[in-house]
Write an enzyme that holds these catalytic residues in place. Structure first.
Site, PDB file in Angstrom:
ATOM      1  N   GLY A  17       0.722  -1.226   0.025  1.00 16.93           N
ATOM      2  CA  GLY A  17       0.121  -0.098   0.039  1.00 16.93           C
ATOM      3  C   GLY A  17       0.785   1.237  -0.063  1.00 16.93           C
ATOM      4  N   GLY A  19      -0.501   4.448   0.426  1.00 17.20           N
ATOM      5  CA  GLY A  19      -1.165   5.744   0.842  1.00 17.20           C
ATOM      6  C   GLY A  19      -0.356   6.399   1.707  1.00 17.20           C
ATOM      7  CB  VAL A  85      -1.549  -7.907  -1.738  1.00  9.68           C
ATOM      8  CG1 VAL A  85      -1.268  -9.299  -0.648  1.00  9.68           C
ATOM      9  CG2 VAL A  85      -0.184  -7.279  -1.959  1.00  9.68           C
ATOM     10  CD  GLU A 176     -14.349  17.575   4.296  1.00 13.01           C
ATOM     11  OE1 GLU A 176     -13.299  18.115   5.143  1.00 13.01           O
ATOM     12  OE2 GLU A 176     -13.756  16.692   3.376  1.00 13.01           O
ATOM     13  CG  ASP A 306      -7.303   4.731   7.642  1.00 11.69           C
ATOM     14  OD1 ASP A 306      -6.822   5.653   8.184  1.00 11.69           O
ATOM     15  OD2 ASP A 306      -7.621   5.042   6.523  1.00 11.69           O
TER      16      ASP A 306
END
Length: 456
Positions: A17, A19, A85, A176, A306
């Site tokens: 990942g 991120g 993955v 938002e 996360d």
């Protein structure tokens, strides 16, 4: 084996990942005596907090994305493989991917989060989400396609369903995007669709809890609700969407909101990786880690961001799923990996809460800082813009985003109202890139409301 990665005497750190956490960790290991291998299904890092602006036409997708290989150009110990993955084999220190197997000495899971539909199949099939750039582009096309359809239909009920937009989830993402849609309804859509009576268009923000922006201060919650109401967004608190089908978002067995546009921003799960022991995976799919982000029982496997479930006395439900948490964990893990290589004990993680913020619309934002410091309005809006502008990856992206925001602010317009690739729900994929089950994708013929069903 190892998908043509060079053989090295240095230990290999595989990061799954790219991120906020994975990117920060790979950068922090630039000068470490390790081989860094990043695996990601996308060849770019995307700035998730601004996905909603891509969805509403305020920014183009390439303004919030940056090629992974370009980010790490010149870092000699870095290697990237574009792959999915499939699972990890902790007994053999191997990651099984769609392009082959990759061996590791140390494995770091930074896979982020996935949308949580709470097991409601009709929502998973039919709701729109904004967890990725493709999601955002699909949502943008879908909304404008439905406005085009609304111009052609003579059925008032069907037209209302095409115009209404329901946003589920009163967290920062839901607030938002609701505010952005309200701004678009006021300033943009009247120019493009003068034939439509946009007074009929409803933007409805649905939140199961008793307040918006649950993790923020009471003052921020109150300010956000007031801003929403000033923008003409209908806020429904203590309300849950039970199912979504046939242009109807049901919030009870018989009561529904007529809409073809439902945006799901109500919850996330950790993006767990198959192959880990079941006992380390929490109920919300996050991976249980200790104070230095090591997965319980696996001394050379770590998780950050996360997907990591780090429980503390102050946060018994785990640290919040925020970018600053992932970045701070990455910084410490980079140091701890080098300490472990030198035979030194790792240092425990301590989260430094620098505050949280949410934007509602132009000149309207809320900011909470440590020490019960709160501010809002124009100054909060400027703070939000500055922080997000500085956090974007790449000088070009910063410049382009700044120009687009300046143009939108002074012209009250958004230039990116393009249906480049018409969207059908038959093409939609889940957060893991897998095609969802097929279902009715075209706007169904709108059925007259049965007498027993209440429309609100």
């Amino acid at each position: 084996m190892d998908t043509n990665l060079p053989v090295s005497a240095q230990p290999r750190v595989v990061i799954v990942g790219c991120g906020f956490g994975g990117l920060r960790l790979a950068k922090a290991l630039r000068h470490a005596p390790v081989q860094v291998v990043v695996i990601d299904r996308n060849n770019y890092h995307n700035f998730q907090p601004l996905l909603y602006q891509v969805a509403t036409g305020a920014l183009e997708a390439d303004s919030i994305a940056y090629p992974i290989r370009k980010i790490f150009a010149g870092q000699p110990n870095f290697f990237y493989r574009m792959a999915d993955v499939q699972r990890v084999d902790t007994a053999r220190n191997t990651v099984h991917t769609s392009v082959g197997d990759i061996r590791y000495d140390h494995l770091v899971l930074a896979t982020g989060s996935l949308t949580n539909f709470f097991g409601i199949e009709s929502l998973e099939k039919n709701a729109m989400q904004i967890k990725s750039i493709p999601n955002s582009l699909n949502l943008r096309s879908f909304i404008f396609q439905n406005f085009e359809k609304a111009l052609l239909t003579a059925d008032p009920a069907e037209k209302q369903a095409l115009l209404n937009i329901v946003v589920v989830g009163g967290g920062p993402t839901g607030v938002e995007i609701s505010g952005s849609l309200a701004e678009m309804r006021k300033h943009v859509l009247p120019k493009d669709y003068p034939e439509l009576d946009l007074r009929q268009m409803k933007i409805i923000l649905v939140e199961a809890g008793k307040e918006l922006l649950g993790p923020m201060s009471v003052k921020s919650q109150q300010d956000a609700l007031r801003y929403m109401q000033e923008l003409g967004v209908e806020v429904r608190l203590n309300t849950s969407i039970k199912r979504f089908e046939n242009c109807r978002a049901y919030y009870s067995d018989t009561e529904f909101i007529p809409t073809e546009n439902l945006i799901w921003a109500a919850g996330v799960n950790g993006a767990e990786v198959p192959g880990l022991p079941t006992e380390v995976v929490a109920r919300n799919k996050r991976i249980t880690v200790n104070a230095w982000n090591q997965v319980e029982g696996l001394p050379n496997v770590f998780a950050i961001g996360d997907v990591a479930n780090m429980v503390t006395e102050e946060m018994p439900r785990g640290l919040p799923m925020l970018a600053p948490v992932a970045q701070q964990q990455a910084d410490l893990l980079a140091k701890n990996l080098q300490r472990l290589l030198q035979g030194q004990p790792p240092e425990p993680f301590v989260y430094n809460n620098k505050g949280v913020m949410a934007i509602v619309s132009r000149n309207k934002a809320v900011v909470d800082l440590p020490g019960n410091v709160h501010f809002n309005g124009f100054f909060g809006w400027l703070t939000w813009l500055f922080v997000h502008l500085m956090t974007l990856v790449g000088f070009r992206n910063k410049v382009v985003a700044f120009i687009d925001w300046a143009f939108s602010y002074f012209s009250s317009d958004q230039a990116l109202r393009l249906i480049i690739r018409p969207f059908s729900r038959r093409d939609v994929k889940d957060d893991q890139g897998k095609k969802k089950a097929e279902h009715n994708t075209a706007t169904p013929e709108y059925n007259p409301t049965p007498p027993a069903i209440q429309v609100r």
